[in-house]
Structures are given as structure tokens and as C-alpha cells.
Design a protein around this motif. Structure first.
Motif, mmCIF file in Angstrom:
data_model
loop_
_atom_site.group_PDB
_atom_site.id
_atom_site.type_symbol
_atom_site.label_atom_id
_atom_site.label_comp_id
_atom_site.label_asym_id
_atom_site.label_seq_id
_atom_site.Cartn_x
_atom_site.Cartn_y
_atom_site.Cartn_z
ATOM 1 N N MET A 1 -17.563 -43.229 -40.680
ATOM 2 C CA MET A 1 -18.480 -42.174 -40.268
ATOM 3 C C MET A 1 -19.604 -42.731 -39.410
ATOM 4 O O MET A 1 -20.055 -42.111 -38.460
ATOM 5 N N LYS A 2 -20.043 -43.949 -39.780
ATOM 6 C CA LYS A 2 -21.145 -44.526 -39.015
ATOM 7 C C LYS A 2 -20.734 -44.771 -37.567
ATOM 8 O O LYS A 2 -21.499 -44.514 -36.640
ATOM 9 N N ALA A 3 -19.506 -45.267 -37.397
ATOM 10 C CA ALA A 3 -19.025 -45.533 -36.035
ATOM 11 C C ALA A 3 -18.984 -44.239 -35.220
ATOM 12 O O ALA A 3 -19.394 -44.206 -34.057
ATOM 13 N N ALA A 4 -18.517 -43.151 -35.856
ATOM 14 C CA ALA A 4 -18.429 -41.869 -35.148
ATOM 15 C C ALA A 4 -19.822 -41.333 -34.816
ATOM 16 O O ALA A 4 -20.058 -40.803 -33.722
ATOM 17 N N LEU A 5 -20.763 -41.490 -35.765
ATOM 18 C CA LEU A 5 -22.137 -41.031 -35.512
ATOM 19 C C LEU A 5 -22.776 -41.821 -34.381
ATOM 20 O O LEU A 5 -23.465 -41.277 -33.522
ATOM 21 N N SER A 6 -22.527 -43.137 -34.395
ATOM 22 C CA SER A 6 -23.099 -43.991 -33.351
ATOM 23 C C SER A 6 -22.595 -43.572 -31.964
ATOM 24 O O SER A 6 -23.366 -43.473 -31.014
ATOM 25 N N VAL A 7 -21.297 -43.288 -31.880
ATOM 26 C CA VAL A 7 -20.736 -42.847 -30.589
ATOM 27 C C VAL A 7 -21.362 -41.510 -30.182
ATOM 28 O O VAL A 7 -21.804 -41.326 -29.045
ATOM 29 N N ALA A 8 -21.449 -40.577 -31.151
ATOM 30 C CA ALA A 8 -22.001 -39.248 -30.851
ATOM 31 C C ALA A 8 -23.448 -39.329 -30.382
ATOM 32 O O ALA A 8 -23.907 -38.502 -29.594
ATOM 33 N N GLN A 9 -24.188 -40.340 -30.874
ATOM 34 C CA GLN A 9 -25.611 -40.458 -30.536
ATOM 35 C C GLN A 9 -25.873 -41.582 -29.532
ATOM 36 O O GLN A 9 -27.003 -42.023 -29.380
ATOM 37 N N HIS A 10 -24.830 -42.039 -28.844
ATOM 38 C CA HIS A 10 -24.978 -43.077 -27.810
ATOM 39 C C HIS A 10 -25.632 -44.345 -28.353
ATOM 40 O O HIS A 10 -26.393 -45.022 -27.648
ATOM 41 N N GLY A 11 -25.384 -44.644 -29.638
ATOM 42 C CA GLY A 11 -25.957 -45.865 -30.228
ATOM 43 C C GLY A 11 -27.462 -45.806 -30.408
ATOM 44 O O GLY A 11 -28.104 -46.840 -30.592
ATOM 45 N N LYS A 12 -28.033 -44.562 -30.358
ATOM 46 C CA LYS A 12 -29.493 -44.439 -30.453
ATOM 47 C C LYS A 12 -29.903 -43.808 -31.789
ATOM 48 O O LYS A 12 -29.203 -42.966 -32.334
ATOM 49 N N CYS A 13 -31.090 -44.203 -32.252
ATOM 50 C CA CYS A 13 -31.650 -43.619 -33.471
ATOM 51 C C CYS A 13 -31.960 -42.137 -33.239
ATOM 52 O O CYS A 13 -32.535 -41.770 -32.206
ATOM 53 N N ALA A 14 -31.588 -41.296 -34.211
ATOM 54 C CA ALA A 14 -31.777 -39.846 -34.069
ATOM 55 C C ALA A 14 -33.250 -39.468 -33.948
ATOM 56 O O ALA A 14 -33.577 -38.413 -33.422
ATOM 57 N N PHE A 15 -34.141 -40.323 -34.434
ATOM 58 C CA PHE A 15 -35.560 -39.957 -34.477
ATOM 59 C C PHE A 15 -36.381 -40.651 -33.397
ATOM 60 O O PHE A 15 -37.129 -40.005 -32.679
ATOM 61 N N TRP B 1 -20.853 -33.662 -42.816
ATOM 62 C CA TRP B 1 -21.104 -34.168 -41.464
ATOM 63 C C TRP B 1 -22.438 -33.655 -40.903
ATOM 64 O O TRP B 1 -23.217 -34.401 -40.328
ATOM 65 N N GLU B 2 -22.711 -32.357 -41.098
ATOM 66 C CA GLU B 2 -23.931 -31.754 -40.533
ATOM 67 C C GLU B 2 -25.208 -32.349 -41.127
ATOM 68 O O GLU B 2 -26.293 -32.169 -40.573
ATOM 69 N N ASN B 3 -25.069 -33.041 -42.263
ATOM 70 C CA ASN B 3 -26.268 -33.603 -42.896
ATOM 71 C C ASN B 3 -26.487 -35.068 -42.519
ATOM 72 O O ASN B 3 -27.436 -35.690 -42.973
ATOM 73 N N LEU B 4 -25.601 -35.604 -41.697
ATOM 74 C CA LEU B 4 -25.659 -37.037 -41.414
ATOM 75 C C LEU B 4 -26.157 -37.316 -40.007
ATOM 76 O O LEU B 4 -25.797 -36.631 -39.048
ATOM 77 N N LEU B 5 -26.988 -38.354 -39.913
ATOM 78 C CA LEU B 5 -27.504 -38.796 -38.620
ATOM 79 C C LEU B 5 -27.447 -40.317 -38.592
ATOM 80 O O LEU B 5 -27.523 -40.969 -39.638
#
Ligand SMILES: [Zn+2]
Length: 205
Positions: A1-15, A57-61
Motif C-alpha cells: 500500500m505504501k508503494a501505491a500511495l507513494s506513486v499516487a502522491q509523486h513521492g511527496k508528503c501529503a501535508f 484506502w480513503e483513510n490512508l496518506l
């Protein structure tokens, strides 16, 4: 999941929007904390938290360690604490979280920047709470944003000069004034060792 989140967020912190993956593995941040929650920093930890959302998924960043652990932690303030969901059968839409959820809201509606410093648009509570609780004004972050802004300002000024310049000499002077290799070799500059080696190799004294 972390790998997918990282790709979705361009490797950037959500905040804080910092690139994470070149220096850290990054954290999975639960927007609604799974283990326990606090309404304010001084509040005691209420257990359990939003355990039923641990793998939703919707709760993860994807977030950096500082935003996740040091600043946000289990903090999850609501406009009305009485509306807090306590189980999967409670309706999350009854809650009005004070933290911005960058996955479902546009942060730019609530937080904007004056130079490198973030502020809450029209003093809105969501922006204020998010900036304060996540430390989005922290010194190290401001320093990093300020350095990036300086590059952007120089690029823009060079672009303006390029557009209006009629003389090659004037343009050259302007670019030389804007782009100062010495800045990037200062000990305080990021990757200064690489910058020094490159400038040495091309004969910059
Ligand atoms: Zn961060």
C-alpha cells in the motif's frame, strides 16, 4: 500500500509536500487515527480510535516522519466532538474534521502562501488548525521552501529580462546577476558537495 500511495502522491508528503523517498521510506499516515485519538494536544488519548478504517484506502496518506509522528500523531480534532464516530456503524459524514484531508479537499482553498510562509485563507479554522498542528510553519520547512522559492524567483526574473531585453549584453548581465553559483556551494545549500564538484569541473573559480 505504501508503494501505491507513494506513486499516487509523486513521492511527496501529503501535508508538507516535501519529497520523501530519497532520504526516508516515509510513513503511512491514517487521516483518522486507527489506535486512538485526541481532540487537542493536551487531551488524554481516547482508545480505541478509528480501528475499522485501518486498511481503508480513503483513510490512508503517504507522509513524512515529522508530519506523521512528531506533529500529527493521534490528534484528530472535530468542530463538534460530540459527533465523533465510534464504530463502523456511525456515519463519518456527521463529523466535521478540523484537519484538511488533502485526498478529498483542495488544500489551496484553505491554505495559501505569502512567499514561503503558509497562512489560513481568511483565517479559516481548518487552515489554522492544520498549519499549527502539523507544524507547516516549522523552521526547517520554511528554510527549505525559501530556498526553492529563491530559484523560482530567479527563473522568473530571467524570463522577464529575456522577454524585454533588446541587447545581448544586458541579457547576459541580468542572467549572471540572477544565477550565482556561489549560492549553491555554500555549506548551508542542499547537495553543496555535488555543486562544488560540478562547478570545479567546468572551471568556475
Ligand atoms: Zn511532511
Amino acid at each position: 500500500m505504501k508503494a501505491a500511495l507513494s506513486v499516487a502522491q509523486h513521492g511527496k508528503c501529503a501535508f508538507c509536500e516535501a519529497k520523501i523517498t530519497h532520504v526516508s521510506y516515509g510513513h503511512i499516515e491514517h487521516y483518522r487515527p486507527k489506535a486512538g485519538y485526541k481532540q487537542s494536544k493536551k487531551d488524554k488519548l481516547h482508545i480505541p480510535g478509528y480501528f475499522w478504517l485501518a486498511y481503508t484506502w480513503e483513510n490512508l496518506l503517504f507522509s513524512c516522519e515529522l508530519c506523521n509522528s512528531r506533529h500529527k500523531g493521534n490528534l484528530f480534532p472535530l468542530a463538534n466532538p460530540k459527533s465523533r464516530a465510534k464504530s463502523a456503524s456511525d456515519n463519518l459524514t456527521d463529523e466535521q474534521p478540523l484537519f484538511i484531508d488533502p485526498a478529498s479537499q483542495n488544500p489551496s482553498d484553505l491554505i495559501r502562501f505569502r512567499k514561503h510562509v503558509p497562512f489560513a485563507v481568511k483565517g479559516n479554522l481548518h487552515g489554522k488548525q492544520t498549519i499549527a498542528s502539523l507544524g507547516l510553519n516549522r523552521d526547517a520547512l520554511n528554510e527549505h521552501r525559501s530556498a526553492r522559492l529563491l530559484l523560482i524567483v530567479r527563473l522568473w526574473q530571467s524570463t522577464v529580462e529575456l522577454r524585454k531585453s533588446t541587447s545581448v549584453d544586458a541579457l547576459r548581465r541580468s542572467i549572471e546577476n540572477e544565477v550565482t553559483p556561489r549560492n549553491v556551494t555554500q555549506p548551508s545549500a542542499e547537495y553543496s558537495a555535488m555543486a562544488r564538484d560540478y562547478l570545479q569541473s567546468v572551471g568556475f573559480a
